[in-house]
Design a protein around this motif. Structure first.
Motif, mmCIF file in Angstrom:
data_model
loop_
_atom_site.group_PDB
_atom_site.id
_atom_site.type_symbol
_atom_site.label_atom_id
_atom_site.label_comp_id
_atom_site.label_asym_id
_atom_site.label_seq_id
_atom_site.Cartn_x
_atom_site.Cartn_y
_atom_site.Cartn_z
ATOM 1 N N ASP A 1 0.826 -1.213 0.000
ATOM 2 C CA ASP A 1 0.000 0.000 0.000
ATOM 3 C C ASP A 1 0.862 1.265 0.000
ATOM 4 O O ASP A 1 0.512 2.270 -0.603
ATOM 5 N N ILE B 1 -14.165 12.010 -10.871
ATOM 6 C CA ILE B 1 -13.575 11.702 -9.565
ATOM 7 C C ILE B 1 -14.099 10.395 -8.963
ATOM 8 O O ILE B 1 -13.633 9.973 -7.921
ATOM 9 N N GLY B 2 -15.044 9.770 -9.636
ATOM 10 C CA GLY B 2 -15.553 8.503 -9.130
ATOM 11 C C GLY B 2 -14.970 7.318 -9.873
ATOM 12 O O GLY B 2 -15.178 6.172 -9.478
ATOM 13 N N VAL C 1 -11.908 5.042 -11.199
ATOM 14 C CA VAL C 1 -10.558 4.722 -10.750
ATOM 15 C C VAL C 1 -9.491 5.099 -11.793
ATOM 16 O O VAL C 1 -8.359 5.414 -11.454
ATOM 17 N N THR D 1 -10.939 14.254 -3.890
ATOM 18 C CA THR D 1 -11.213 12.810 -3.944
ATOM 19 C C THR D 1 -11.138 12.122 -2.592
ATOM 20 O O THR D 1 -11.526 10.955 -2.487
ATOM 21 N N GLY D 2 -10.603 12.797 -1.591
ATOM 22 C CA GLY D 2 -10.417 12.157 -0.280
ATOM 23 C C GLY D 2 -9.415 11.001 -0.354
ATOM 24 O O GLY D 2 -9.376 10.158 0.527
ATOM 25 N N GLY D 3 -8.632 10.949 -1.430
ATOM 26 C CA GLY D 3 -7.658 9.858 -1.590
ATOM 27 C C GLY D 3 -8.197 8.699 -2.417
ATOM 28 O O GLY D 3 -7.476 7.781 -2.743
ATOM 29 N N PRO E 1 -10.985 7.150 -5.710
ATOM 30 C CA PRO E 1 -11.677 5.945 -5.245
ATOM 31 C C PRO E 1 -10.682 4.856 -4.842
ATOM 32 O O PRO E 1 -9.613 4.755 -5.448
ATOM 33 N N GLY E 2 -11.087 4.062 -3.853
ATOM 34 C CA GLY E 2 -10.126 3.132 -3.263
ATOM 35 C C GLY E 2 -9.012 3.952 -2.666
ATOM 36 O O GLY E 2 -9.263 4.872 -1.903
ATOM 37 N N ASN E 3 -7.764 3.641 -3.055
ATOM 38 C CA ASN E 3 -6.667 4.497 -2.615
ATOM 39 C C ASN E 3 -5.840 4.971 -3.800
ATOM 40 O O ASN E 3 -4.659 5.215 -3.681
ATOM 41 N N THR F 1 -4.433 8.379 -3.164
ATOM 42 C CA THR F 1 -3.847 8.608 -1.838
ATOM 43 C C THR F 1 -2.360 8.888 -2.016
ATOM 44 O O THR F 1 -1.582 7.983 -2.321
#
Lengths: 315, 430
Positions: free
Chosen positions: A85, A173-174, A176, A259-261, A263-265, A268
């Protein structure tokens, strides 16, 4: 400070202080002046760095003050470097860095080249172009979140208008695959003007006489660009790359807002991951090791880059 | 329970200024209004520190971890109770409750377990249940009742369009409304929790997982998770949530939580909305969807039972406060039945049984019965001191599968077992 100024300063110094100062060597006086800065540097930069390195070898958690702190050796480093990760976030950061820098340099240089020409409304256009840079990243993130909305977003509307797709099924943004590009686009919109300004400074620093001489030698416009403009602006461009590289390596707010990191990560970045480890999970020792790894990476890359920059400047 | 006659004893005239910390949301405004009564009766003054939900945990846990004295009273999230107790942030309230005659038997049992106890199911109390909350559903009753929509649904599914009795029925309804034209607008099935950054998707997906058989651990063997977190039922539950997201949610809803769901519902985008019960008073008061246009139902059952994700909070006295006596007075005042009844009237969700078991309670609001039904089926996320590690791991794994479409449900839950096992190993519990 000139001799007159020193004399005036000496006359203005109270006798008691003057008595105490008399007899001090230049070196001592220099130390007296420099000491506060050195103290601040040690307190604010060096001590925290050393303390972070020390913590990185422990299992300390700042939210568990009652727990025993154990020395865990290299375990934190081993965990970080073998965690897929973490490598995913490194990859996401590299993708973001490379593409934002490439796009911002290309577009910024192109805009600077255009703005550098003398034309009516030049200043107005410069102001308009520079405007996004003046906004807060959180505001820009919010703004682009709306632009990317499938149902009401102008960006989505424009893309689907030209591609003939269904706006409701196109989500920047949704998705991947598209989300990393969504943050690259927003960051490029915001920070290209910064690169443009640096390039503009470079372009305006080139004396007209060089171009006049090239004209006399009948050098073509293309030739002038590659033999005069580009080499002389290159140090400025490299400086812009350095600034943007360092800034984007620690990019946080814009991405969190967009995106808050996810979709998924997939978006991130290391800064977001590090913040989660340090201030959400409160794994202080682990996050210290993470911070040390990032510090060494950035410091190493920046040092190599600055050496290259100096070589270019010396040419 | 404390008698109302005890109140005058509260007013000792020393006039302390107390600061209460909570999230910035509608119930907090109701608490400000409610607390005026405390100020009047006690002689103390109240100030409030409210932080928006996305930053609430960051801000307040920073405050607690640094031993800050900003907050005298903290209405902290239910997951914080383990950390609050073990790290010494909260004052243990047992002796105070005994002295003042405050009995936890007077509160809804699920809220006592969820908001007050640490370790769970032991009589060690670090908070008084303050705000009962649970995930439930809001639906467009006016759309469900329309004959044309009824007929279309009947034709498509061979049954009447009614409140769903199961999660599968809920998905059918969501799919039915997805992309449908109603009054010239395109509408969608359901707004569900998908948020990535804090706790959103976890608070949503558990409503499917629990009902398909997910358990946090082996009931006989604490912290043993293999075969429970990633059981066949849990995998089916996660697959269900993804299918619901893919087939019945508005486009672009890949990072939605409470606020976005409310907006989508109130603006007429969706037929149904998953959300915590705290929003229901606001729905009723809304000119577009209130006044009988909306209905409410508990999280529907799945193949393994009917459960719903617990929300809500307890109120604690912060151990670093220098005004603990006055803070305890506030808790004593807040625990009174009259105050709790007024709390419900103002839009706060009382957890006091005397309030919710009153015969008039179920008719006091259109959503009152649903609140009761939902509170009877709650389950909560881990409240361990390491809850944040556990939560972030779940956010990552679940978002990766449900929203990003990466891997399979089995892989996501197997990965979650590995993450959680590592956390508990670090904690010395495995």
């Amino acid at each position: 400070m000139g001799t007159d100024s020193l004399d005036r300063l000496a006359r203005a110094t109270p006798e008691g202080v003057a008595r105490r100062v008399r007899g001090l060597s230049d070196r001592t006086i220099a130390w007296i002046f420099v000491a506060p800065s050195i103290f601040l540097l040690l307190a604010v930069n060096i001590f925290p760095l050393i303390w972070t390195i020390r913590l990185s070898f422990t299992n300390f958690r700042v939210n568990r003050p009652n727990n025993d702190v154990e020395w865990v050796g290299l375990r934190n480093y081993e965990r970080i470097l073998t965690d897929p990760d973490v490598w995913q976030t490194m990859q996401a950061t590299a993708h973001f860095l490379i593409w934002t820098i490439v796009l911002q340099v290309l577009i910024g240089f192109f805009l600077a080249f255009l703005i550098n020409k003398k034309f009516r409304g030049n200043d107005l256009w410069t102001t308009i172009i520079v405007f996004p840079m003046m906004l807060s990243p959180a505001v820009v993130g919010n703004f682009w979140t709306f632009l990317y909305q499938p149902q009401i977003g102008l960006f989505n509307y424009a893309v689907t208008f030209f591609t003939g797709g269904d706006p409701a099924s196109f989500s920047m943004i949704g998705d991947v695959h598209l989300a990393p590009w969504a943050i690259v686009i927003a960051d490029t919109w915001m920070w290209t003007p910064f690169v443009m300004l640096i390039c503009l400074a470079g372009l305006r620093s080139i004396p007209d006489s060089i171009y006049e001489a090239a004209e006399c030698d009948r050098a073509s416009t293309l030739r002038q660009f590659f033999t005069i403009t580009l080499p002389l602006v290159l140090p400025f461009l490299m400086l812009a790359v350095l600034f943007r590289g360092i800034e984007n390596f620690k990019m946080f707010d814009l991405v969190v807002q967009l995106t808050g990191g996810g979709p998924g990560n997939i978006t991130t970045l290391t800064s977001i991951d590090l913040k989660r480890e340090a201030f959400e999970k409160w794994r202080t020792g682990y996050s210290s090791a993470y911070a040390v790894i990032l510090f060494v990476t950035v410091f190493g890359l920046a040092s190599i880059y600055v050496k290259a920059l100096n070589k270019v400047k010396e040419r | 329970m404390v008698a109302a006659s005890a109140l005058p004893a509260l007013a000792d005239g020393h006039g302390t200024e107390l600061t209460l910390c909570w999230a910035a949301w509608d119930p907090a405004n109701a608490l400000v209004e409610l607390s005026k009564d405390f100020e009047e009766k006690s002689g103390h003054s109240m100030s409030f520190e409210f932080v928006p939900w996305p930053n609430f945990a960051d801000r307040m846990l920073n405050e607690l971890n640094s031993g800050g004295q900003l907050c005298d009273l903290m209405i902290g999230d239910s997951q914080w109770i383990g950390g609050g107790a073990e790290n010494g942030h909260y004052v243990k309230l047992n002796a105070f409750f005994d002295e003042k005659g405050i009995s936890m038997d007077d509160f809804i049992p699920a809220t006592v377990t969820g908001y007050s106890e640490w370790p769970k199911n032991t009589p060690n109390y670090y908070a008084l249940p303050a705000f009962g909350d649970v995930v439930g559903w809001t639906y467009r009753k006016d759309w469900f009742d329309r004959p044309d929509i009824q007929a279309a649904f009947q034709e498509a599914y061979g049954r009447s369009l009614t409140v769903p009795a199961s999660l599968e029925e809920l998905k059918d309804i969501g799919e039915f409304f997805q992309g449908r034209e109603i009054d010239g607008n395109t509408v969608y099935g359901a707004a569900i929790y998908t948020e990535r950054g804090s706790e959103g998707i976890t608070m949503g997906v558990t409503n499917a997982l629990y009902n398909y058989g997910f358990l946090y651990e082996d009931p006989e063997n604490p912290y043993q998770m293999d075969g429970f977190v990633n059981s066949q039922g849990a995998v089916a539950g996660l697959e269900y949530y993804k299918a619901l997201y893919d087939a019945a949610t508005p486009p672009g809803s890949s990072n939605w939580y409470m606020g976005e769901n409310i907006d989508a519902y109130k603006s007429g985008q969706v037929a149904m909305q998953m959300n915590f019960a705290f929003i229901w008073p606001g729905v009723e008061a809304d000119p577009n969807v209130g006044g009988g246009k909306s209905g409410y139902f508990p999280n529907p059952a799945g193949p393994a039972g009917q459960f719903a994700q617990l929300g809500g909070q307890g109120i604690s006295v912060v151990a670093y406060s220098e005004k603990q006596d006055a803070a305890l007075e506030y808790i004593e005042w807040f625990a009174q039945p009259e105050v709790q009844a007024r709390w419900w009237e103002l839009g706060g969700y009382s957890a006091l049984r005397a309030v919710v078991e009153d015969p008039d309670f179920v008719t006091s609001q259109p959503y009152a019965q649903t609140f009761l039904d939902s509170m009877a089926i709650v389950k909560d996320f881990w409240a361990e001191p390491a809850y944040a590690d556990l939560l972030i791991a779940m956010q990552d794994r679940v978002h990766n599968y449900v929203i990003a479409g990466t891997g399979t449900a089995q892989e996501a839950l197997d990965g979650l077992v590995r993450d959680w096992t590592e956390t508990f190993e670090d904690e010395g519990k495995l």
